[in-house]
Design an enzyme around this catalytic site. Structure first.
Site, PDB file in Angstrom:
ATOM      1  N   ASP A 248       0.874  -1.171   0.000  1.00 53.58           N
ATOM      2  CA  ASP A 248       0.000   0.000   0.000  1.00 53.58           C
ATOM      3  C   ASP A 248       0.912   1.221   0.000  1.00 53.58           C
ATOM      4  O   ASP A 248       2.039   1.163   0.492  1.00 53.58           O
ATOM      5  CB  ASP A 248      -0.882  -0.005   1.247  1.00 53.58           C
ATOM      6  CG  ASP A 248      -1.666   1.279   1.396  1.00 53.58           C
ATOM      7  OD1 ASP A 248      -2.408   1.634   0.467  1.00 53.58           O
ATOM      8  OD2 ASP A 248      -1.501   1.948   2.438  1.00 53.58           O
TER       9      ASP A 248
ATOM     10  N   THR B 171       0.106   4.901   0.941  1.00 54.51           N
ATOM     11  CA  THR B 171       0.005   5.862   2.037  1.00 54.51           C
ATOM     12  C   THR B 171       0.228   5.188   3.381  1.00 54.51           C
ATOM     13  O   THR B 171      -0.455   4.237   3.744  1.00 54.51           O
ATOM     14  CB  THR B 171      -1.374   6.537   2.028  1.00 54.51           C
ATOM     15  OG1 THR B 171      -1.585   7.149   0.760  1.00 54.51           O
ATOM     16  CG2 THR B 171      -1.461   7.597   3.116  1.00 54.51           C
TER      17      THR B 171
ATOM     18  N   ASP C  15      -1.240  -0.502   6.234  1.00 54.85           N
ATOM     19  CA  ASP C  15      -1.338   0.125   7.551  1.00 54.85           C
ATOM     20  C   ASP C  15      -2.721   0.653   7.877  1.00 54.85           C
ATOM     21  O   ASP C  15      -2.983   1.019   9.011  1.00 54.85           O
ATOM     22  CB  ASP C  15      -0.348   1.291   7.657  1.00 54.85           C
ATOM     23  CG  ASP C  15      -0.846   2.522   6.918  1.00 54.85           C
ATOM     24  OD1 ASP C  15      -1.311   2.372   5.759  1.00 54.85           O
ATOM     25  OD2 ASP C  15      -0.802   3.614   7.490  1.00 54.85           O
TER      26      ASP C  15
END
Length: 718
Positions: A396, A398, A598
């Site tokens: 991922d 960001t 996250d």
């Protein structure tokens, strides 16, 4: 026996109340556990006292300082050494010995006695000592037979019994010494591993939102009392056990039930500490407060984590169990053919099962412990094996490739709208949500001194899209380009040139609309993690054939970020369901996927992957769902995890081959009487200990501290 304080939390109900967990320097038997629990429970001011005999762990709650001191005085009195309780420092860097070291020292004492004291004893005392040391092992074997089990305990008892029949008391002493030493090493490693893992996996909640007279107030968790109303939103960890008073949400209860799918919770439903709200908002009336429930759950998980065995560990343990009847059968055949009891005994004294059954779990536990010391909490042995097998990495963007500390660079109002008002309203809508972008908007408004009181109606958070609410009767939307332009049908042409300019710079864009009309946007810069490009290169050298990046940003931003870290394959404008689908598609193509994320929107993909890895600064949901948690805010933990998985499996295979080769050689030597039973036993047990010690050796170099030069080996050398 000594007791060590491993954790204490004060100020639960009153400033002087609290909870304390202590551990003994060795396991407790049932009688000791019941006696200690009963003695603690009778002390004035001790509310609850629980004992876990296998771990030597005692947990009790006290009402005031006087009851705390009474409990400590009782435990000091129960200690053999009458010394003060000391805090456990199992992995302390200052070299202070903890209970693990004390236990190992006590366990090595029989070696000293055997080498230096036994030769000085009269023969009669040597014989008595040999028989006495053999009795516990004989009883263990008999108990196993009575249970209908034909396992290693039975084999050990048979070997010791055969040596007693032959009156080979030297072999008896040597066997009991080596078997006891092996148990000591296993217990020491297991206990040290469990202590480190418990500390690493604990997810602490510091502050919670309370609903007080209709207003939400942030307070420390320690101040929450029974019947308080606790508010938890998307991505938040539920800090108390309680009942839903208001709201509706999907709650992930995998930490309690193991079920990965979220369950719907509405008014009247029970919720538990340590579970996580995936979507929605809940107002919970607290029934059980404090972090005790959460910590008990973590400890329970740690105790049960051994059931998450690697496939190879289960295979070797099955082989070890299968080897026991084979050994007995071979001994019987030798006796029938030769009628030589000594040759048959030599077969019993040399078997494969001890090393096979001991070395593999020790290697797994030692690796999990080493992983914890290098900034990664691995939630079970099976994930070590998976870390060795995965061949595809999906990042991922960001918060994973970037630093999870985005900042608003500029605010662009659409024609007819005021810049200050756009930022103020955005902050007003975003302030209750955990996403890093939302925090960046609120931080920017605070920096400019803008007050953003809650004048809006109820805010709905749409995962990976944005937020929806109303303000002064107007429909307000804040979110990604896909959400505003495609889902809400808002025309972005008034800021088209600015959008293209900012996207080309690799910045993320957040838009706001009012009654279906573009009101403005903010440009957000999220710096890349400084180690990102280096880690991507190292992972490629460690055998990852495909490395992908997923992001909700548009094509230009995605291309710019991917190029900066050296990733050629990426997907832009990806929704949460798309992430999980992409991972599933890769799996269907034969890839074994390691997913790194996250956020709340990464949870489905983390669950769908072979190994899900969450960052330490990620949301509670991502940390709960992931199989590996990077406890340091650095991607370098991925390199460590890969090396650890690879080297653990390599060492397990080496130990397996060594066990077969060496014990086969000893077996042949015993059959042809080239070596006697005593020497066979010595060589076999020394091999077992050697394999066990090899299993516990460190795999990784000392990890560099943040800002220091990396000490990782070059991928080619692994």
């Amino acid at each position: 026996m000594r007791f060590y304080i491993v954790h204490e939390l004060r100020g639960l109900a009153t400033p002087d109340s609290g909870r304390m967990r202590v551990r003994a320097s060795c396991p407790l038997n049932l009688a000791q556990a019941e006696a200690l629990a009963g003695a603690l429970a009778t002390l004035p001011g001790i509310i609850v006292a629980r004992v876990t005999p296998r771990l030597g762990s005692l947990l009790f709650f006290y009402e005031d300082q006087q009851s705390r001191e009474s409990a400590l005085t009782l435990l000091v009195g129960a200690s053999d050494e009458q010394g003060p309780l000391t805090h456990m420092a199992a992995t302390a860097d200052d070299g202070t010995p903890g209970p693990g070291e004390a236990t190992l020292t006590e366990g090595l004492m029989p070696v000293f006695q055997y080498v230096f004291v036994r030769p000085l004893l009269p023969m009669a005392l040597r014989i008595v000592n040999s028989v006495a040391s053999a009795v516990p092992f004989l009883f263990k074997g008999i108990q196993a037979v009575l249970r209908g089990a034909l396992n290693v305990d039975v084999l050990d008892a048979a070997a010791i019994g055969a040596s007693l029949i032959m009156r080979d008391f030297r072999t008896v002493s040597l066997l009991t010494l080596l078997l006891g030493l092996g148990e000591t090493l296993e217990y020491w490693t297991r206990r040290r591993s469990m202590a480190t893992l418990t500390e690493s996996l604990a997810l602490n909640v510091e502050n919670v939102w309370l609903l007080v007279e209709g207003t939400e107030v942030s307070v420390p968790l320690a101040q929450v009392k029974e019947n308080d109303l606790v508010v938890v939103r998307d991505g938040g960890s539920i800090p108390v056990d309680g009942v839903v008073e208001e709201g509706c949400a999907v709650v992930n209860q995998s930490s309690m039930t193991g079920e990965p799918l979220g369950v719907r919770r509405t008014m009247g439903a029970s919720v538990f500490a340590g579970t996580v709200v995936e979507e929605g908002r809940l107002v919970i009336r607290a029934k059980h407060v404090g972090d005790g429930t959460r910590l008990r759950q973590v400890v329970k998980f740690i105790e049960e984590s051994e059931t998450l065995k690697a496939g190879i560990q289960g295979k070797y343990e099955r082989l070890a169990d299968m080897a026991v009847p084979f050994t007995f059968g071979l001994a019987a055949v030798v006796w029938l053919l030769t009628r030589d009891f000594r040759r048959a005994a030599s077969v019993l004294l040399v078997d494969y099962s001890c090393a096979l059954k001991l070395a593999t779990p020790l290697a797994v536990l030692a690796s999990m412990r080493e992983g914890a010391r290098h900034g990664m909490a691995i939630k079970g042995g099976r994930y070590l094996e998976a870390l060795n097998e995965v061949d595809t990495v999906v990042f991922d963007k960001t918060g994973t490739l970037t630093q999870a500390s985005p900042k608003v660079v500029e605010v662009f109002p659409a024609p007819g709208f005021d810049r200050t008002e756009v930022l103020r309203v955005m902050a007003c809508l975003e302030e209750h949500f955990p996403h890093p972008v939302a925090r960046a908007v609120v931080r920017k408004a605070d920096e400019e001194g803008l007050k953003h009181e809650e004048e809006h109606a109820h805010v709905e958070y749409l995962v990976a899209h944005g937020v929806a609410s109303s303000l002064y009767g107007k429909k307000m939307r804040v979110g990604s380009r896909h959400y505003i332009e495609h889902d809400e049908g808002v025309d972005l042409s008034p800021l088209q040139h600015v959008v293209e300019e900012q996207a080309a710079m690799g910045r993320s864009l957040l838009f706001m609309s009012e009654d279906g009309k573009l009101a403005g946007m903010v440009s957000i810069e999220d710096p890349l993690r400084p180690e990102a490009a280096r880690v991507v290169e190292e992972l490629r050298g460690l055998g990852f054939g495909r490395i992908l990046m997923l992001t909700g940003d548009d094509e230009r931003t995605a291309r710019a970020v991917a190029g900066s870290v050296g990733i050629s394959e990426y997907r832009a404008q990806v929704l949460p369901a798309d992430k999980a689908r992409i991972v599933q598609d890769l799996t269907d193509q034969g890839c074994k996927v390691l997913m790194v994320g996250d956020g709340i929107n990464d949870a489905p993909a983390l669950s769908a992957s072979h190994v899900g890895v969450a960052m330490s600064d990620g949301t509670d949901l991502a940390r709960e769902v992931a199989n590996v948690l990077l406890t340091h805010p650095s991607l370098e933990g991925l390199v460590s995890a890969r090396l650890l998985g690879r080297r653990t499996l390599r060492r397990i295979h080496f130990n397996f081959v060594s066990t077969l080769a060496l014990n086969s050689a000893f077996l042949v030597g015993g059959l042809f009487m080239i070596i006697g039973p005593g020497v066979s036993a010595l060589l076999h047990n020394v091999t077992t200990l050697g394999v066990a010690l090899n299993a516990m050796r460190l795999h990784l170099p000392q990890k560099a501290l943040p800002g220091e030069e990396s000490h990782f080996e070059h991928p080619a050398s692994s």
